[in-house]
Design an enzyme around this catalytic site. Structure first.
Site, PDB file in Angstrom:
ATOM      1  N   ASP A  15      38.004  74.848  35.831  1.00 47.01           N
ATOM      2  CA  ASP A  15      38.622  74.819  37.146  1.00 47.01           C
ATOM      3  C   ASP A  15      38.875  73.357  37.524  1.00 47.01           C
ATOM      4  O   ASP A  15      38.064  72.488  37.249  1.00 47.01           O
ATOM      5  CB  ASP A  15      37.682  75.475  38.163  1.00 47.01           C
ATOM      6  CG  ASP A  15      38.339  75.738  39.492  1.00 47.01           C
ATOM      7  OD1 ASP A  15      38.660  74.753  40.183  1.00 47.01           O
ATOM      8  OD2 ASP A  15      38.524  76.909  39.860  1.00 47.01           O
ATOM      9  N   HIS A  50      38.553  81.417  43.068  1.00 50.36           N
ATOM     10  CA  HIS A  50      38.539  80.702  41.795  1.00 50.36           C
ATOM     11  C   HIS A  50      37.918  81.565  40.691  1.00 50.36           C
ATOM     12  O   HIS A  50      38.435  81.627  39.571  1.00 50.36           O
ATOM     13  CB  HIS A  50      37.769  79.391  41.944  1.00 50.36           C
ATOM     14  CG  HIS A  50      38.398  78.426  42.896  1.00 50.36           C
ATOM     15  ND1 HIS A  50      38.958  77.235  42.502  1.00 50.36           N
ATOM     16  CD2 HIS A  50      38.576  78.485  44.252  1.00 50.36           C
ATOM     17  CE1 HIS A  50      39.443  76.588  43.551  1.00 50.36           C
ATOM     18  NE2 HIS A  50      39.216  77.337  44.630  1.00 50.36           N
TER      19      HIS A  50
END
Length: 461
Positions: free
Chosen positions: A127, A22
């Site tokens: 995210d 991520h």
């Protein structure tokens, strides 16, 4: 890639989830935006920001100066060691780390949201797992929120199918969720962390060359109707540049000496720890295949990667194997420059855990994939690569995830791609797909999608 000059200087705040895949994706996207003169802020713990910068590939060191990093100080992380004998492959040892870090990020990120939005509108890109930032942002009318999905669009469709009564095409394999992709306790953790939040748009690290039908279908679902969807991938660079001074990694020097398209690259990502019994079978399979290879043999990340020494377990494994395969193969124990390896002219195939970053990088570079999914979206990604795109072969089926895969299966998969007639066609399709993806970046659909996103946020005053 060049965009028209703009006077818009609305700040952009990017909030990644504190895990390598991520962090890497969101930092690449931040660099894409900052390369167009947009003021980008990147906020995570000081430990994870350091990790993201240290492992960055494909950009010059100077490019990092175009981003404002907010290194949020946190106490020392609790100890975490990957368990090679776990009953599943998910890196559960990191869950306490994630909980700890997110707890310490909440208040500083809230303050940052207020300060950055005090004098002008703010673009917040978070995210998809970091939904907590919306709770604070929702009370600030000058913040425009976008969710960044680090999984492909098709992965989301089965779960939307479960939650709606809409009819689905019965001939599409993607509408059957796969079982046991994460342990129950991990699923509970993510459910607490992730909840449906309002946003103006969703960004995907994917390409219409790969997923246009799924993006179109996703846009018709209730959760996405009225939202802007941008397929801006791959966000990792297609032209690899050295971003550090000094000598190249030894594996690249080794690759320079190999014939074109002759090497299988084997790597299972930063969140996988493989049991000794399986490592031994992989080693035999690689040796028996008689094909050139680079094998990155390492355990999953622990909490603070800057404090990690080479794990003794990995260091001591297969020491005689190195000697037996000398000249034919190379074992890298530790971090390796994956983008450089995949972009190298000697690399023909990639045996991968099928994390979406690795999938995008491998497909973008036009290499054939040998899929070995471990957890999360990886089983679904492996099916898309082998059954839909047909640019790879399955090494281990998800249904056999609890078994030690015998060396014969490893050997068979490698030969199928590298030696057999079938492999020629797979490699041709992989090369063709890579060209389509790169065309998308170099003025095609991904270029247009990124341009559309920048134009959209430039309209906020």
């Amino acid at each position: 890639m060049e965009f028209p000059n703009r006077d818009n200087k609305i700040p952009i705040l990017v909030v990644p989830f504190p895990e390598q895949g991520h962090l890497n994706t969101l930092l690449h996207f931040s660099l894409l935006l900052s390369s167009q003169g947009l003021p980008v802020h990147f906020s995570s713990s000081s430990i994870h920001n350091h990790q993201a910068r240290h492992r960055l590939q494909g950009w010059t060191s100077a490019s990092l100066h175009n981003i404002t990093f907010h290194d949020i100080p946190i106490p020392s992380l609790p100890p975490s060691t990957p368990n090679p004998n776990s009953t599943h492959n998910f890196p559960s040892h990191l869950v306490p780390i994630w909980e700890f870090v997110i707890h310490h990020l909440r208040s500083p990120i809230s303050s940052l949201l207020h300060s950055l939005s005090s004098s002008s509108p703010l673009i917040l890109i978070h995210d998809h797992v970091m939904s907590f930032v919306i709770a604070e942002a929702a009370s600030i009318p000058s913040i425009h929120t976008f969710k960044f999905q680090c999984v492909p669009a098709n992965f989301l469709l089965p779960y939307l199918c479960e939650s709606t009564s809409k009819p689905w095409p019965d001939n599409n394999m993607f509408f059957s969720p796969l079982p046991d992709i994460v342990p129950e306790e991990v699923s509970t953790f993510f459910k607490k962390l992730y909840y449906d939040t309002p946003c103006e748009g969703i960004l995907f690290n994917t390409s219409l060359a790969i997923e246009e039908p799924f993006i179109d279908l996703l846009a018709k679902q209730d959760d996405f109707v009225g939202k802007k969807i941008f397929a801006v991938g791959p966000v990792s660079p297609l032209t690899v540049m050295d971003n550090k001074s000094g000598p190249r990694h030894p594996c690249l020097e080794w690759l320079d000496k190999q014939p074109p398209k002759s090497v299988v690259y084997v790597a299972f990502g930063s969140s996988t720890t493989i049991p000794v019994e399986q490592i031994e079978q992989i080693a035999i399979g690689l040796e028996k295949s008689k094909q050139r290879f680079i094998w990155v043999l390492r355990d999953a990340d622990r909490g603070d990667v800057s404090q990690e020494a080479e794990l003794e377990r990995v260091k001591s494994l297969l020491l005689d194997f190195d000697k037996r395969v000398e000249g034919m193969g190379m074992v890298v124990r530790g971090w390796a420059p994956q983008l450089d390896i995949l972009a190298h002219g000697s690399t023909a195939a990639f045996m991968s855990h099928c994390g979406w970053n690795s999938c995008m990088e491998g497909m973008s570079m036009g290499v054939a994939m040998l899929t070995w999914p471990m957890h999360s979206d990886q089983p679904s990604n492996a099916r898309m690569i082998t059954e839909y795109l047909k640019v790879g072969v399955m090494v281990r089926e998800w249904e056999k995830r609890d078994e030690v895969l015998k060396w014969e299966k490893v050997d068979e998969a490698i030969r199928k791609v590298m030696v057999d007639e079938e492999g020629l066609e797979i490699r041709r399709r992989a090369k063709e797909l890579g060209e389509k993806i790169r065309d998308g970046i170099e003025g095609g659909s991904s270029f247009e999608q990124l341009l559309a996103f920048i134009n959209y946020i430039s309209g906020f005053k």
